[in-house]
Enzyme design. Structure first.
Site, PDB file in Angstrom:
ATOM      1  N   ARG A  22       0.852  -1.207   0.000  1.00  8.69           N
ATOM      2  CA  ARG A  22       0.000   0.000   0.000  1.00  8.69           C
ATOM      3  C   ARG A  22       0.883   1.251   0.000  1.00  8.69           C
ATOM      4  NH1 ARG A  22      -1.967   0.218   6.398  1.00  8.69           N
ATOM      5  NH2 ARG A  22      -0.139   1.390   7.084  1.00  8.69           N
ATOM      6  N   ASP A  43       5.934  -7.631   1.982  1.00  5.12           N
ATOM      7  CA  ASP A  43       5.169  -6.856   2.966  1.00  5.12           C
ATOM      8  C   ASP A  43       4.597  -7.814   4.002  1.00  5.12           C
ATOM      9  OD1 ASP A  43       3.107  -4.931   4.142  1.00  5.12           O
ATOM     10  OD2 ASP A  43       3.815  -3.720   2.476  1.00  5.12           O
ATOM     11  N   TYR A 157      11.614   8.088  14.643  1.00 10.87           N
ATOM     12  CA  TYR A 157      11.480   8.153  13.184  1.00 10.87           C
ATOM     13  C   TYR A 157      12.526   9.060  12.517  1.00 10.87           C
ATOM     14  CZ  TYR A 157       9.009   8.729   8.673  1.00 10.87           C
ATOM     15  OH  TYR A 157       8.670   8.776   7.340  1.00 10.87           O
TER      16      TYR A 157
HETATM   17  N1  LIG Z   1       3.491   9.264   4.062  1.00  7.76           N
HETATM   18  C1  LIG Z   1       4.380  10.215   4.302  1.00  7.76           C
HETATM   19  O1  LIG Z   1       4.028  11.371   4.574  1.00  7.76           O
HETATM   20  C2  LIG Z   1       5.850   9.920   4.238  1.00  7.76           C
HETATM   21  C3  LIG Z   1       6.725  11.006   4.308  1.00  7.76           C
HETATM   22  C4  LIG Z   1       8.083  10.770   4.249  1.00  7.76           C
HETATM   23  C5  LIG Z   1       8.566   9.474   4.128  1.00  7.76           C
HETATM   24  N2  LIG Z   1       7.694   8.429   4.078  1.00  7.76           N
HETATM   25  C6  LIG Z   1       8.261   7.093   3.985  1.00  7.76           C
HETATM   26  O2  LIG Z   1       7.766   6.432   2.848  1.00  7.76           O
HETATM   27  C7  LIG Z   1       7.700   5.022   3.094  1.00  7.76           C
HETATM   28  C8  LIG Z   1       6.296   4.528   2.780  1.00  7.76           C
HETATM   29  O3  LIG Z   1       5.395   5.172   3.665  1.00  7.76           O
HETATM   30  P1  LIG Z   1       3.828   5.196   3.397  1.00  7.76           P
HETATM   31  O4  LIG Z   1       3.364   6.578   3.622  1.00  7.76           O
HETATM   32  O5  LIG Z   1       3.528   4.529   2.127  1.00  7.76           O
HETATM   33  O6  LIG Z   1       3.309   4.331   4.649  1.00  7.76           O
HETATM   34  P2  LIG Z   1       2.258   3.139   4.733  1.00  7.76           P
HETATM   35  O7  LIG Z   1       2.077   2.901   6.183  1.00  7.76           O
HETATM   36  O8  LIG Z   1       1.076   3.417   3.891  1.00  7.76           O
HETATM   37  O9  LIG Z   1       3.046   1.908   4.065  1.00  7.76           O
HETATM   38  C9  LIG Z   1       4.120   1.304   4.706  1.00  7.76           C
HETATM   39  C10 LIG Z   1       4.194  -0.129   4.242  1.00  7.76           C
HETATM   40  O10 LIG Z   1       5.283  -0.755   4.960  1.00  7.76           O
HETATM   41  C11 LIG Z   1       4.837  -2.013   5.416  1.00  7.76           C
HETATM   42  N3  LIG Z   1       5.529  -2.414   6.638  1.00  7.76           N
HETATM   43  C12 LIG Z   1       5.660  -1.715   7.787  1.00  7.76           C
HETATM   44  N4  LIG Z   1       6.277  -2.438   8.717  1.00  7.76           N
HETATM   45  C13 LIG Z   1       6.552  -3.648   8.152  1.00  7.76           C
HETATM   46  C14 LIG Z   1       7.161  -4.840   8.618  1.00  7.76           C
HETATM   47  N5  LIG Z   1       7.600  -4.963   9.887  1.00  7.76           N
HETATM   48  N6  LIG Z   1       7.280  -5.875   7.771  1.00  7.76           N
HETATM   49  C15 LIG Z   1       6.824  -5.770   6.494  1.00  7.76           C
HETATM   50  N7  LIG Z   1       6.223  -4.686   6.006  1.00  7.76           N
HETATM   51  C16 LIG Z   1       6.088  -3.628   6.821  1.00  7.76           C
HETATM   52  C17 LIG Z   1       3.349  -1.781   5.721  1.00  7.76           C
HETATM   53  O11 LIG Z   1       2.656  -3.013   5.823  1.00  7.76           O
HETATM   54  C18 LIG Z   1       2.931  -0.924   4.552  1.00  7.76           C
HETATM   55  O12 LIG Z   1       2.526  -1.682   3.445  1.00  7.76           O
HETATM   56  C19 LIG Z   1       8.073   4.826   4.554  1.00  7.76           C
HETATM   57  O13 LIG Z   1       9.432   4.423   4.650  1.00  7.76           O
HETATM   58  C20 LIG Z   1       7.874   6.202   5.144  1.00  7.76           C
HETATM   59  O14 LIG Z   1       8.684   6.414   6.279  1.00  7.76           O
HETATM   60  C21 LIG Z   1       6.343   8.615   4.129  1.00  7.76           C
END
Ligand SMILES: NC(=O)c1ccc[n+]([C@@H]2O[C@H](COP(=O)([O-])OP(=O)(O)OC[C@H]3O[C@@H](n4cnc5c(N)ncnc54)[C@H](O)[C@@H]3O)[C@@H](O)[C@H]2O)c1
Length: 251
Positions: A22, A43, A157
């Protein structure tokens, strides 16, 4: 939103995407598949991961990235199933809100394990395969603007993401001689499930005003930059921490 114009830019490329069930990783998995790549999603979300993999003609591999041995074994299985790997995208990550005074060692360790250490494990597996194949490769690691500006109340984080930037630079330095590039992406506020439970409309309005473009980001904004990094157009780009913040951060 208008569907992106596709050009087959990743035809014949084999891609591993952690966190591809996702959010940003999911959008990257879909966008890369639309550009012709074979995509393996790693995932822990089985239903969403299986559904997305089926929709894009890829494969899904269940893994909890907290477990180093399982992470190595699952990444190896994904690479072997594709007959190799050309691009690794590490997008899995967690954000647990807490003040520094209340931050527990368990939260610190788990955040670093998923956000940073798991990237090392998947890189080790994929880079060994890339070196053995002898035609280079590309690594794209999701960091965050929090790596550059911190984030009050965001617990472990921001430091875990600053470590991602440093780890990615090491990867660029150590593996460049094999034709492997490594870059991190530093998104700003992207509208995904991450942080959604506590995000209010007032937050969205306030954060939008931090961007000269006046809006928050979408997963597709990040996927478009990831696609550029995975493409031959970025062959001479490595060791960078690229902001995708709508101008909220400019350094
Ligand atoms: N959304 C934001 O505003 C944002 C901003 C900066 C950076 N990011 C980074 O982008 C990346 C994606 O974030 P996102 O917004 O899509 O978040 P999200 O929570 O929608 O997706 C994260 C995904 O990582 C998977 N995941 C988490 N822990 C896990 C584990 N232990 N084992 C296997 N899978 C695992 C989740 O199941 C999920 O599918 C992350 O690294 C996040 O830190 C996001």
């Amino acid at each position: 939103m208008t569907p992106p114009v596709t050009s087959g830019r990743l035809a014949d490329k084999r891609v591993v995407v952690t966190g591809g069930a996702r959010g940003i990783g999911g959008e990257i998995a879909s966008r890369f598949a639309a550009e012709g790549a074979a995509v393996s999603i790693l995932d822990r979300l089985v239903d969403l991961g299986t559904e997305r993999a089926a929709a894009i003609g890829g494969t899904f591999h269940e893994v909890d990235l907290l477990d180093p041995a399982a992470t190595a074994a699952t990444t190896t299985a994904a690479v072997e199933a594709m007959g190799g790997v050309d691009v690794l995208v590490n997008s899995a990550g967690i954000l647990r809100f807490t003040s520094l005074l209340d931050l527990t060692v368990q939260d610190w360790n788990e955040t670093f394990s998923i956000n940073t250490r798991a990237m090392l494990t998947t890189m080790q597996v994929c880079v060994r395969a890339m070196i053995a194949a002898g035609h280079g490769g590309k690594i794209i690691n999701l960091a965050s603007m929090a790596a550059k500006k911190g984030g009050a109340g965001e617990g472990a984080y921001p430091p875990s993401k600053a470590a991602v930037v440093a780890l990615t630079r090491m990867a660029a330095l150590e593996w460049g001689c094999h034709g492997i590039t490594a870059n991190s992406l530093c998104p700003g506020y992207i509208l995904t499930e991450m942080g959604a439970a506590t995000r209010t409309q007032a937050d969205i309005d306030t954060w939008s005003s931090y961007s000269p473009l006046g809006r928050l980001g979408e997963s597709s904004d990040v996927a478009a930059v990831a696609l550029f990094l995975a493409s031959p157009d970025a062959d001479y780009l490595t060791g960078q921490a690229i902001n995708v913040t709508g101008g909220m951060v400019m350094h």
